[in-house]
Design an enzyme around this catalytic site. Structure first.
Site, PDB file in Angstrom:
ATOM      1  N   GLU A 374       0.839  -1.202   0.000  1.00 14.88           N
ATOM      2  CA  GLU A 374       0.000   0.000   0.000  1.00 14.88           C
ATOM      3  C   GLU A 374       0.876   1.256   0.000  1.00 14.88           C
ATOM      4  O   GLU A 374       1.746   1.388   0.875  1.00 14.88           O
ATOM      5  CB  GLU A 374      -0.913  -0.021   1.235  1.00 14.88           C
ATOM      6  CG  GLU A 374      -1.915  -1.168   1.172  1.00 14.88           C
ATOM      7  CD  GLU A 374      -2.485  -1.567   2.524  1.00 14.88           C
ATOM      8  OE1 GLU A 374      -2.376  -0.786   3.495  1.00 14.88           O
ATOM      9  OE2 GLU A 374      -3.034  -2.681   2.619  1.00 14.88           O
ATOM     10  N   ALA A 404      -5.534  -4.135   0.671  1.00 15.24           N
ATOM     11  CA  ALA A 404      -6.034  -5.511   0.623  1.00 15.24           C
ATOM     12  C   ALA A 404      -4.907  -6.448   1.065  1.00 15.24           C
ATOM     13  O   ALA A 404      -4.203  -7.026   0.235  1.00 15.24           O
ATOM     14  CB  ALA A 404      -6.498  -5.831  -0.796  1.00 15.24           C
ATOM     15  N   GLU A 405      -4.732  -6.564   2.375  1.00 10.52           N
ATOM     16  CA  GLU A 405      -3.579  -7.321   2.888  1.00 10.52           C
ATOM     17  C   GLU A 405      -3.602  -8.787   2.459  1.00 10.52           C
ATOM     18  O   GLU A 405      -2.546  -9.381   2.205  1.00 10.52           O
ATOM     19  CB  GLU A 405      -3.507  -7.220   4.417  1.00 10.52           C
ATOM     20  CG  GLU A 405      -2.923  -5.913   4.939  1.00 10.52           C
ATOM     21  CD  GLU A 405      -3.887  -4.731   4.863  1.00 10.52           C
ATOM     22  OE1 GLU A 405      -5.082  -4.941   4.572  1.00 10.52           O
ATOM     23  OE2 GLU A 405      -3.436  -3.584   5.092  1.00 10.52           O
ATOM     24  N   ASP A 430       0.315  -4.676  12.941  1.00  5.14           N
ATOM     25  CA  ASP A 430      -1.054  -4.994  13.373  1.00  5.14           C
ATOM     26  C   ASP A 430      -1.946  -5.371  12.182  1.00  5.14           C
ATOM     27  O   ASP A 430      -2.905  -6.116  12.337  1.00  5.14           O
ATOM     28  CB  ASP A 430      -1.673  -3.787  14.084  1.00  5.14           C
ATOM     29  CG  ASP A 430      -0.731  -3.180  15.114  1.00  5.14           C
ATOM     30  OD1 ASP A 430      -0.972  -3.315  16.301  1.00  5.14           O
ATOM     31  OD2 ASP A 430       0.290  -2.574  14.689  1.00  5.14           O
ATOM     32  N   HIS A 474      -2.076  -0.003  16.672  1.00  5.90           N
ATOM     33  CA  HIS A 474      -0.881   0.398  15.928  1.00  5.90           C
ATOM     34  C   HIS A 474       0.353   0.303  16.821  1.00  5.90           C
ATOM     35  O   HIS A 474       1.279   1.102  16.695  1.00  5.90           O
ATOM     36  CB  HIS A 474      -1.009   1.842  15.426  1.00  5.90           C
ATOM     37  CG  HIS A 474      -1.916   2.006  14.248  1.00  5.90           C
ATOM     38  ND1 HIS A 474      -3.254   1.720  14.286  1.00  5.90           N
ATOM     39  CD2 HIS A 474      -1.669   2.432  12.978  1.00  5.90           C
ATOM     40  CE1 HIS A 474      -3.799   1.978  13.101  1.00  5.90           C
ATOM     41  NE2 HIS A 474      -2.852   2.404  12.292  1.00  5.90           N
TER      42      HIS A 474
END
Ligand SMILES: Cc1ncc(C[n+]2csc(CCOP(=O)(O)OP(=O)(O)O)c2C)c(N)n1
Length: 686
Positions: A374, A404-405, A430, A474
């Protein structure tokens, strides 16, 4: 409405060769699976575990693969015997696998639902619903970059259309115009639940509209309709026009799996399915069109039955796998050292610059290297780590992805299996949690399943740790989660030098490597030696020698440990710091040396204490080196709590230098200091 045409129209005149071939292939799959079903029954079944059979759906793999090139790639679901046979795995190899024999295509490691044979263009079945989509994207990405003209076809059920990973794959494939053909085998059942109760759309193929790609719904019981739809999709894909979604309306003749008693299924549904049986339909249409006599078709049936009987006889005589091999092939044998492609030089740079340089050197040295994630391409990453790489190496090799991991990580698996060297960024550690399937269920299994023939040599870079203001989503330190997984390598660079060297080591390693960088240290400067030989993805480093106590640490807390050691030396204590660097593989020899050198070990990490990796280090020392201990191993992590954003609250929790000093003193001066293992941030009491 299903777009199809009657089989008779295609079959008029002389017997089209395709239809007879299709009949034979479908009957081979059906008879093969009938035998599998029998072998899974009885008191001493040869096939143990669940088996998902594709009776009723045979026309889909048969039609689809008739439309593709022999070098196109196939990704299937657990209901994938038909796809495996059509891809070129022999009935003997497949039956032996399903019956857990050494001669099986995966040596008995895959069983029925996870057959994996890239050497036969069969990237594999997948037992995780929807997971094949992202992998197929990676396979297609490799084809696109390599310019091979190949396409990837991926099959999945209608139930899988609800899966996030598949949705991400469709978005990812559309965004990059990937040559993927998505084939939904809609048999009306999402396991034991009718799909009509879930999907608010009758034709799932129409979901293509939402992705901006081609979509069609065809009769999945008609091999010709499937073949023609796939042929069109393949042509578009090879022309650079991107992915397609083909919904094949089909039927599940038998249960969801071999022991399914189908108590939930109305008899009428079963009857309707039987009426659409593609084999019976094709037989009838061939006879009706006078293309074949019933006797000729009976002869085909008899020949196929005899062939499958022989397959079973041969299979049952085969030996089972050797138990001594059960642990083989989790990792590649230690890789030989490779050159870095650049002269040795020294430069002052920050950690972020060192990572950028490692990426640049890998991209320059190896044309198979891809860098994506990303914001990674045009903008150069949210932390600037990949800045300007796209300018030098182009949009094909360094690019931005959708958010879109699962698609990022799953595509890396597929691309790596196809010879690429993806280095992907997950912006925050995370965020990996939303896509762990691709790493744990997919990447980590490839080598083991293929008995070392294939791997998933990919690098996942991410960063972690709490910094002032970073919230609970995070801030987490997640290394123990992944170091727990056989098949993965996990490293945590703590210096600019290691940020460079460990990334280059990971990029050239044959196995999947996860690097947790420390966000807090991105701007930390240091002298970095560039070029020279690439080290292996392993090995701890003694950052400071000490005779009284050694602090074992990694990642974010190494600098706190060093600062604590310096303060302790002012009090007359000689304290060393061992930076583990790689938690997997773990450098046992370095740990042993630390224990024997001083007999006192304090393990420090930022992750919270319970079941943190410190527990593993302490357990190993207890099991292997306890005779050298002068006092029990102690651990210091963040207390078991969520992480607050407030700097004041964070400071009350994190195991920074002052907390390390207190804990070390409780070991070095026990008469003066009372230790309290679960309160990292208590004030120094001396
Ligand atoms: C991620 C995931 N969730 C749930 C399951 C359990 N499961 C196995 S098969 C299946 C049904 C899938 O239905 P569908 O996609 O329609 O495929 P079909 O079984 O009809 O071929 C489910 C829920 C799984 N294997 N993976």
């Amino acid at each position: 409405m299903v777009e199809t045409r009657p089989l008779q129209q295609v079959a008029t005149g002389r017997v089209p060769e395709f239809l007879l071939d299709a009949y034979r292939s479908m009957q081979t799959i059906r008879m093969f699976e009938s035998q599998v079903l029998q072998l899974s029954r009885g008191d001493a079944p040869e096939v143990v575990g669940s088996v998902h059979l594709c009776a009723g759906q045979e026309a889909i793999p048969v039609g689809a693969l008739a439309a593709l090139r022999p070098d196109d790639r196939v990704v299937a679901t657990y209901r994938g015997h038909g796809w495996a046979l059509e891809s070129g795995i022999t009935p003997d190899e497949l039956m032996a696998e399903i019956c857990h024999r050494e001669a099986g295509i995966n040596g008995g490691r895959a069983g029925s639902p996870y057959v994996t044979a890239p050497q036969r263009r069969f990237i594999g079945e997948n037992s995780i619903v929807g997971a094949g989509g992202p992998i197929a994207c990676g396979v297609a990405l490799a084809a696109q970059v390599q310019g091979s003209g190949r396409v990837a076809i991926v099959s999945f059920g209608d139930g899988a259309m609800s899966q996030g990973a598949l949705h991400e794959a469709l978005v990812f494939a559309a965004a990059r115009d990937l040559p993927v053909i998505f084939v939904c085998e809609n048999n009306g059942w999402s396991e034991l639940t009718p799909t009509a109760k879930i999907a608010r759309i009758e034709r799932l193929g129409r979901r293509s509209l939402g992705y901006g790609i081609e979509g069609v719904t065809v009769d999945g019981c008609d091999a010709v309709a499937v073949r023609d739809a796939v042929a069109k999709a393949a042509e578009r894909a090879r022309d650079g026009k991107g992915p397609s979604l083909i919904e094949c309306k089909t039927v599940r003749l038998w249960g969801h799996y071999n022991r399914d008693i189908e108590h939930y299924r109305p008899l009428s549904d079963k009857k309707n399915a039987a009426e659409r049986d593609p084999i019976i339909r094709l037989r009838a249409s061939l006879i009706d069109a006078n293309d074949c006599s019933a006797d000729e078709i009976d002869a085909i049936d008899a020949a196929v039955a005899a062939e499958i009987d022989a397959v079973v006889r041969r299979c049952l005589a085969l030996p089972k796998p050797d138990p001594a091999t059960a642990r083989d092939h989790n990792y590649a044998p230690r890789a030989s050292v490779v050159g870095s492609g650049t002269e040795i030089s020294e430069q002052e740079m920050t950690t972020a610059q060192a990572i950028n340089r490692a990426l640049r050197d890998e991209l320059a040295m190896n044309p198979a290297t891809l860098v994506y994630g990303e914001d990674v391409g045009h903008a150069g990453g949210i932390f600037g780590v990949s800045r300007d790489l796209q300018k030098t190496f182009g949009e094909k090799r360094v690019f931005d992805t959708p958010i879109a991991e699962s698609a990022i990580l799953g595509s890396a698996v597929g691309a790596a299996m196809e010879g690429m060297r993806p280095i992907v960024e997950i912006m925050w550690g995370d965020f990996m949690l939303v896509a762990l399937d691709s790493i744990i269920n997919q990447a980590a299994n490839v080598r083991y399943l293929t008995r070392g023939q294939y791997g998933a040599p990919m690098v996942v870079r991410t960063q972690q740790g709490a910094t002032p203001g970073s919230c609970a989503q995070h801030s987490q330190c997640l290394e123990a989660l992944l170091a727990h997984i056989p098949g993965l390598k996990v490293g945590l660079p703590s210096t600019p030098q290691d940020a460079y060297s460990m990334l280059r080591a990971a990029a050239q390693d044959p196995d999947p490597c996860i690097l947790f960088e420390a966000r807090a240290q991105y701007q930390t400067p240091g002298t970095v030696t560039l070029g020279g030989a690439i080290e292996s993805a392993s090995g701890a480093k003694m950052r400071r020698e000490g005779k009284d106590l050694v602090i074992i640490s990694w990642g974010t807390t190494v600098h706190d440990a060093l600062s604590a050691a310096r303060s302790l030396s002012d009090r007359g204590h000689d304290v060393g710091v061992l930076d583990l660097r790689w938690l997997s593989p773990l450098d046992d020899a370095a740990i042993a040396a630390a224990v024997t050198s001083c007999g006192r070990i304090l393990v420090v990490h930022e992750a919270n204490q319970t079941m943190g990796f410190g527990a593993e280090v302490a357990a190993r020392i207890a099991e292997r080196h306890s005779s050298h201990l002068k006092s029990p191993v102690r651990r210091l992590g963040t207390p078991d709590t969520r992480i607050p954003a407030s700097p004041v609250l964070q400071a009350a929790l994190l195991p920074r230098a002052h907390a390390i000093i207190t804990e070390a003193l409780s070991m070095l001066e026990p008469a003066n200091i009372r230790g309290d293992m679960n309160n990292a941030a208590r004030p120094i009491t001396t």
